[in-house]
Design a protein around this motif. Structure first.
Motif, PDB file in Angstrom:
ATOM      1  N   UNK A  25      -1.887   7.174  -3.369  1.00  0.00           N
ATOM      2  CA  UNK A  25      -2.928   7.615  -2.446  1.00  0.00           C
ATOM      3  C   UNK A  25      -2.714   7.220  -1.015  1.00  0.00           C
ATOM      4  N   UNK A  26      -1.574   6.632  -0.730  1.00  0.00           N
ATOM      5  CA  UNK A  26      -1.277   6.194   0.640  1.00  0.00           C
ATOM      6  C   UNK A  26      -0.884   7.397   1.492  1.00  0.00           C
ATOM      7  N   UNK A  27      -1.383   7.439   2.697  1.00  0.00           N
ATOM      8  CA  UNK A  27      -1.043   8.521   3.632  1.00  0.00           C
ATOM      9  C   UNK A  27      -0.272   7.939   4.809  1.00  0.00           C
ATOM     10  N   UNK A  28       0.852   8.552   5.075  1.00  0.00           N
ATOM     11  CA  UNK A  28       1.604   8.162   6.266  1.00  0.00           C
ATOM     12  C   UNK A  28       1.082   9.001   7.427  1.00  0.00           C
ATOM     13  N   UNK A  29       0.258   8.399   8.236  1.00  0.00           N
ATOM     14  CA  UNK A  29      -0.318   9.123   9.364  1.00  0.00           C
ATOM     15  C   UNK A  29       0.712   9.359  10.472  1.00  0.00           C
TER      16      UNK A  29
ATOM     17  N   UNK B 276      -3.276  12.687  -9.342  1.00  0.00           N
ATOM     18  CA  UNK B 276      -2.071  12.648 -10.165  1.00  0.00           C
ATOM     19  C   UNK B 276      -2.511  12.674 -11.617  1.00  0.00           C
ATOM     20  N   UNK B 277      -2.045  13.669 -12.338  1.00  0.00           N
ATOM     21  CA  UNK B 277      -2.425  13.830 -13.752  1.00  0.00           C
ATOM     22  C   UNK B 277      -3.940  13.866 -13.913  1.00  0.00           C
ATOM     23  N   UNK B 278      -4.605  14.525 -13.000  1.00  0.00           N
ATOM     24  CA  UNK B 278      -6.048  14.670 -13.103  1.00  0.00           C
ATOM     25  C   UNK B 278      -6.851  13.476 -12.625  1.00  0.00           C
ATOM     26  N   UNK B 279      -6.170  12.401 -12.234  1.00  0.00           N
ATOM     27  CA  UNK B 279      -6.880  11.217 -11.743  1.00  0.00           C
ATOM     28  C   UNK B 279      -6.778  11.147 -10.226  1.00  0.00           C
ATOM     29  N   UNK B 280      -7.905  10.874  -9.606  1.00  0.00           N
ATOM     30  CA  UNK B 280      -7.923  10.760  -8.148  1.00  0.00           C
ATOM     31  C   UNK B 280      -7.186   9.493  -7.723  1.00  0.00           C
ATOM     32  N   UNK B 281      -6.220   9.657  -6.835  1.00  0.00           N
ATOM     33  CA  UNK B 281      -5.432   8.516  -6.360  1.00  0.00           C
ATOM     34  C   UNK B 281      -5.771   8.132  -4.923  1.00  0.00           C
ATOM     35  N   UNK B 282      -6.403   9.064  -4.203  1.00  0.00           N
ATOM     36  CA  UNK B 282      -6.738   8.728  -2.825  1.00  0.00           C
ATOM     37  C   UNK B 282      -7.495   9.833  -2.136  1.00  0.00           C
TER      38      UNK B 282
ATOM     39  N   UNK C 244       0.822  -1.210   0.000  1.00  0.00           N
ATOM     40  CA  UNK C 244       0.000   0.000   0.000  1.00  0.00           C
ATOM     41  C   UNK C 244       0.858   1.262   0.000  1.00  0.00           C
ATOM     42  N   UNK C 245       2.016   1.187   0.658  1.00  0.00           N
ATOM     43  CA  UNK C 245       2.873   2.373   0.761  1.00  0.00           C
ATOM     44  C   UNK C 245       3.331   2.867  -0.603  1.00  0.00           C
ATOM     45  N   UNK C 246       3.457   1.956  -1.537  1.00  0.00           N
ATOM     46  CA  UNK C 246       3.950   2.349  -2.855  1.00  0.00           C
ATOM     47  C   UNK C 246       2.895   3.072  -3.685  1.00  0.00           C
ATOM     48  N   UNK C 247       1.651   3.062  -3.223  1.00  0.00           N
ATOM     49  CA  UNK C 247       0.589   3.701  -3.998  1.00  0.00           C
ATOM     50  C   UNK C 247       0.538   5.196  -3.688  1.00  0.00           C
TER      51      UNK C 247
END
Lengths: 180, 172
Positions: free
Chosen positions: A34-38, A133-139, A29-32
């Motif tokens: 949309x991942x958030x490091x809380x 990213x590039x207009x696409x929602x990632x997260x 998941x970290x590589x995506x």
């Protein structure tokens, strides 16, 4: 000396090998984008009362199982790559928790997340952030803190809130967020 | 000279061992009749063999045998059971590898209960998202109303940066 080194080696190797599956899933998941490091939320809020960590594989199965009964739900899930939730109960130090909330917000903005909605009331804060990213929602990241609990939700992938509202009736789940 | 001696010594040894051919034996005897030194060497060899045959081989005492056999054991390092010996370290390291291998060999398909649990967890996450959307929708609506009613005070600290999402939240 030799035995001491060997003992350290064995213990280290043992722990590393046991932790490999969990590390691998988290790294997936970290590589995506949309991942958030809380960050280390536990240091501020203590141990979470609820932790949810769903990867893409499990979501695919859930989506497939839902396809027959609700194509809308299945379609919504198919666009998701991961869901992470951490919910903390707040004690008497709710003010400190709210202060920490601001730090997390700053970290998100420095990581390229765009604030969508911010609600700052005396007794309640809601933050909705989105990463594209590039207009696409990632997260999407939703953080809610009130006097009783702090909720951190990180949805990795594409999620349309309008579609979410449509499919929520199919889930018989209610949560105790104060709406008054 | 040396080659000469070695040659006849081999012949003498073969003769005593009964391994010398008849022709070579005759040749050796003929030579010995002319060579006194050779004849003397053959006689000495016969005498030495006879003396050696008379020597009795006695078994070593049991105590001595036992003591001799104990020497290798006494000099061997005492076996110490330790998890940190290399062989045990390797065995311990192999355990998690086996566990991981078995888990990897399991079919990837989760069980029905696992899927049901995942669905429930996903529903919880969605519920929080939905509630948050409801809160923000309510706040956006009230913010717009307050702003319209009292634009001068500007006390609203809600930030809305996405017009698209704002309209969607209003629908909520």
């Amino acid at each position: 000396m030799k035995r001491l080194l060997m003992s350290k080696f064995v213990i280290g190797l043992f722990c590393t090998l046991l932790a490999l599956p969990a590390i691998a899933q988290e790294d997936e998941l970290k590589n995506l984008a949309g991942y958030v490091d809380f960050g280390d939320l536990s240091a501020t809020y203590g141990e979470p009362k609820i932790t949810i960590n769903l990867g893409g594989t499990m979501l695919n199965f859930v989506g497939m199982m839902s396809s027959s009964e609700s194509p809308e739900t299945s379609d919504l899930i198919s666009k998701l790559k991961g869901i992470r939730v951490q919910i903390f109960s707040l004690g008497e130090d709710a003010d400190a928790a709210k202060h920490q909330f601001g730090k997390t917000k700053s970290n998100l903005q420095s990581s390229g997340w765009e604030p969508i909605v911010q609600v700052n009331e005396d007794d309640e804060q809601v933050l909705v952030y989105m990463k594209a990213v590039d207009g696409n929602m990632e997260g999407m990241t939703v953080m809610v803190v009130d006097d009783e609990e702090a909720v951190f939700v990180n949805v990795i992938g594409q999620l349309n809130p309008t579609e979410l509202a449509k499919v929520m009736d199919r889930f018989d789940v209610n949560v105790d967020l104060d709406l008054d | 000279m040396k080659e000469y001696d070695d040659k006849w010594e081999d012949q003498i040894n073969a003769l005593l061992d009964g391994e010398l051919s008849a022709d070579d034996a005759d040749l050796l005897k003929a030579k010995a009749s002319d060579d006194r030194a050779l004849a003397r060497a053959i006689v000495k060899a016969y005498q030495l063999q006879r003396v050696m045959d008379q020597v009795n081989v006695e078994r070593a005492p049991h105590s001595l045998t036992k003591r001799l056999k104990a020497i290798p054991r006494e000099h061997r390092s005492a076996p110490v059971f330790s998890l940190f010996q290399p062989r045990w370290a390797m065995a311990l390291a192999a355990i998690p590898l086996v566990v991981i291998a078995v888990s990897l060999m399991r079919p990837d398909t989760p069980s029905a209960s696992e899927i049901a649990q995942a669905r429930h967890e996903m529903a919880i996450a969605f519920a929080y998202l939905d509630k948050a959307a409801a809160i923000t929708g309510r706040e956006i609506e009230s913010t717009v109303g307050n702003t319209m009613a009292n634009a001068v005070t500007g006390s609203v600290n809600k930030v809305i940066q996405s017009e698209n999402l704002t309209s969607k939240e209003k629908e909520v």
